[in-house]
Design a protein around this motif. Sequence first.
Motif, PDB file in Angstrom:
ATOM      1  N   ILE A  76       0.617  14.463   2.538  1.00  0.00           N
ATOM      2  CA  ILE A  76       2.047  14.655   2.233  1.00  0.00           C
ATOM      3  C   ILE A  76       2.194  15.532   0.986  1.00  0.00           C
ATOM      4  N   GLN A  77       1.384  15.250  -0.021  1.00  0.00           N
ATOM      5  CA  GLN A  77       1.493  16.011  -1.264  1.00  0.00           C
ATOM      6  C   GLN A  77       0.880  17.401  -1.131  1.00  0.00           C
ATOM      7  N   GLY A  78      -0.167  17.515  -0.290  1.00  0.00           N
ATOM      8  CA  GLY A  78      -0.835  18.803  -0.094  1.00  0.00           C
ATOM      9  C   GLY A  78      -0.032  19.708   0.811  1.00  0.00           C
ATOM     10  N   PRO A  79      -0.370  19.744   2.112  1.00  0.00           N
ATOM     11  CA  PRO A  79       0.285  20.676   3.023  1.00  0.00           C
ATOM     12  C   PRO A  79       1.808  20.543   3.104  1.00  0.00           C
ATOM     13  N   LEU A  80       2.342  19.298   3.076  1.00  0.00           N
ATOM     14  CA  LEU A  80       3.800  19.164   3.207  1.00  0.00           C
ATOM     15  C   LEU A  80       4.517  19.471   1.889  1.00  0.00           C
ATOM     16  N   LYS A  81       3.783  19.412   0.783  1.00  0.00           N
ATOM     17  CA  LYS A  81       4.369  19.589  -0.552  1.00  0.00           C
ATOM     18  C   LYS A  81       5.523  18.609  -0.788  1.00  0.00           C
ATOM     19  N   GLY A  82       5.313  17.357  -0.349  1.00  0.00           N
ATOM     20  CA  GLY A  82       6.321  16.322  -0.540  1.00  0.00           C
ATOM     21  C   GLY A  82       5.904  15.360  -1.642  1.00  0.00           C
ATOM     22  N   GLN A  83       6.730  14.359  -1.868  1.00  0.00           N
ATOM     23  CA  GLN A  83       6.429  13.310  -2.848  1.00  0.00           C
ATOM     24  C   GLN A  83       5.687  12.200  -2.127  1.00  0.00           C
ATOM     25  N   LYS A  84       4.667  11.637  -2.789  1.00  0.00           N
ATOM     26  CA  LYS A  84       3.918  10.585  -2.097  1.00  0.00           C
ATOM     27  C   LYS A  84       4.810   9.374  -1.831  1.00  0.00           C
ATOM     28  N   LEU A  85       4.486   8.670  -0.747  1.00  0.00           N
ATOM     29  CA  LEU A  85       5.273   7.503  -0.337  1.00  0.00           C
ATOM     30  C   LEU A  85       4.763   6.264  -1.050  1.00  0.00           C
ATOM     31  N   GLY A  86       5.649   5.286  -1.259  1.00  0.00           N
ATOM     32  CA  GLY A  86       5.251   4.015  -1.844  1.00  0.00           C
ATOM     33  C   GLY A  86       4.220   3.353  -0.940  1.00  0.00           C
ATOM     34  N   GLU A  87       3.211   2.713  -1.557  1.00  0.00           N
ATOM     35  CA  GLU A  87       2.126   2.127  -0.772  1.00  0.00           C
ATOM     36  C   GLU A  87       2.597   1.116   0.261  1.00  0.00           C
ATOM     37  N   ASP A  88       3.692   0.398  -0.071  1.00  0.00           N
ATOM     38  CA  ASP A  88       4.168  -0.626   0.858  1.00  0.00           C
ATOM     39  C   ASP A  88       5.555  -0.290   1.392  1.00  0.00           C
ATOM     40  N   SER A  89       5.899   1.022   1.383  1.00  0.00           N
ATOM     41  CA  SER A  89       7.216   1.422   1.872  1.00  0.00           C
ATOM     42  C   SER A  89       7.252   1.348   3.399  1.00  0.00           C
ATOM     43  N   VAL A  90       8.466   1.271   3.940  1.00  0.00           N
ATOM     44  CA  VAL A  90       8.632   1.225   5.397  1.00  0.00           C
ATOM     45  C   VAL A  90       8.028   2.482   6.025  1.00  0.00           C
ATOM     46  N   GLU A  91       8.255   3.634   5.382  1.00  0.00           N
ATOM     47  CA  GLU A  91       7.733   4.888   5.942  1.00  0.00           C
ATOM     48  C   GLU A  91       6.201   4.884   5.997  1.00  0.00           C
ATOM     49  N   MET A  92       5.574   4.448   4.882  1.00  0.00           N
ATOM     50  CA  MET A  92       4.108   4.397   4.862  1.00  0.00           C
ATOM     51  C   MET A  92       3.593   3.428   5.928  1.00  0.00           C
ATOM     52  N   ASN A  93       4.210   2.251   6.010  1.00  0.00           N
ATOM     53  CA  ASN A  93       3.756   1.266   6.995  1.00  0.00           C
ATOM     54  C   ASN A  93       3.941   1.775   8.422  1.00  0.00           C
ATOM     55  N   ALA A  94       5.031   2.501   8.667  1.00  0.00           N
ATOM     56  CA  ALA A  94       5.274   3.048  10.003  1.00  0.00           C
ATOM     57  C   ALA A  94       4.221   4.105  10.337  1.00  0.00           C
ATOM     58  N   LEU A  95       3.916   4.976   9.384  1.00  0.00           N
ATOM     59  CA  LEU A  95       2.895   6.008   9.628  1.00  0.00           C
ATOM     60  C   LEU A  95       1.539   5.365   9.915  1.00  0.00           C
ATOM     61  N   LYS A  96       1.225   4.302   9.165  1.00  0.00           N
ATOM     62  CA  LYS A  96      -0.053   3.614   9.386  1.00  0.00           C
ATOM     63  C   LYS A  96      -0.092   2.973  10.771  1.00  0.00           C
ATOM     64  N   LEU A  97       1.025   2.356  11.177  1.00  0.00           N
ATOM     65  CA  LEU A  97       1.074   1.741  12.507  1.00  0.00           C
ATOM     66  C   LEU A  97       0.852   2.808  13.581  1.00  0.00           C
ATOM     67  N   TYR A  98       1.490   3.964  13.374  1.00  0.00           N
ATOM     68  CA  TYR A  98       1.354   5.036  14.367  1.00  0.00           C
ATOM     69  C   TYR A  98      -0.105   5.512  14.438  1.00  0.00           C
ATOM     70  N   ILE A  99      -0.711   5.776  13.279  1.00  0.00           N
ATOM     71  CA  ILE A  99      -2.088   6.282  13.259  1.00  0.00           C
ATOM     72  C   ILE A  99      -3.052   5.252  13.855  1.00  0.00           C
ATOM     73  N   LYS A 100      -2.816   3.974  13.560  1.00  0.00           N
ATOM     74  CA  LYS A 100      -3.671   2.914  14.119  1.00  0.00           C
ATOM     75  C   LYS A 100      -3.501   2.800  15.634  1.00  0.00           C
TER      76      LYS A 100
END
Length: 102
Positions: A76-100
């Motif tokens: 996210i911080q590299g190629p997307l040049k975005g701000q990192k997500l909170g470790e336990d944020s809904v967005e982070m958890n959703a991305l992890k669920l998707y990748i898993k």
Amino acid sequence: MKKFSMAILMAITLGFLAAPVMGEEASVEKGAKLFDDPALGGSANPTKCTDCHIGGEGLEKAGNRENLTEMINMCIQGPLKGQKLGEDSVEMNALKLYIKSL
Ligand code: HEC
């Protein structure tokens, strides 16, 4: 009659309160959407995860990584040049669920 209107009012109010909360739950579907969202992490450039990991290809084993959170934030911080997500944020958890789920 008064009780009846109160009940209706309560139901409407609760509906309004519950809707956004329920929409904030992490899910595979939400993760898949974020994975294809160029605005992830407040990013202003058009790059999104799917540009490099098309359909999640190559990430089938990434779900087992201990540092999955860091890898996601790194991209996210590299190629997307975005701000990192909170470790336990809904967005982070959703991305992890998707990748898993890959
Ligand atoms: C510009 C291309 C690019 C973009 C865009 C990108 N990545 Fe990556 N990503 C890489 C590269 C390169 C690696 C390291 C090599 C590898 O493992 O494929 C990597 C590695 C990863 C890994 C670890 C892979 C493993 O083998 O364990 C994860 C997880 C990941 N990226 C998630 C994401 C997510 C989520 C996004 C969107 C926020 C994203 N990436 C966007 C290029 C990109």
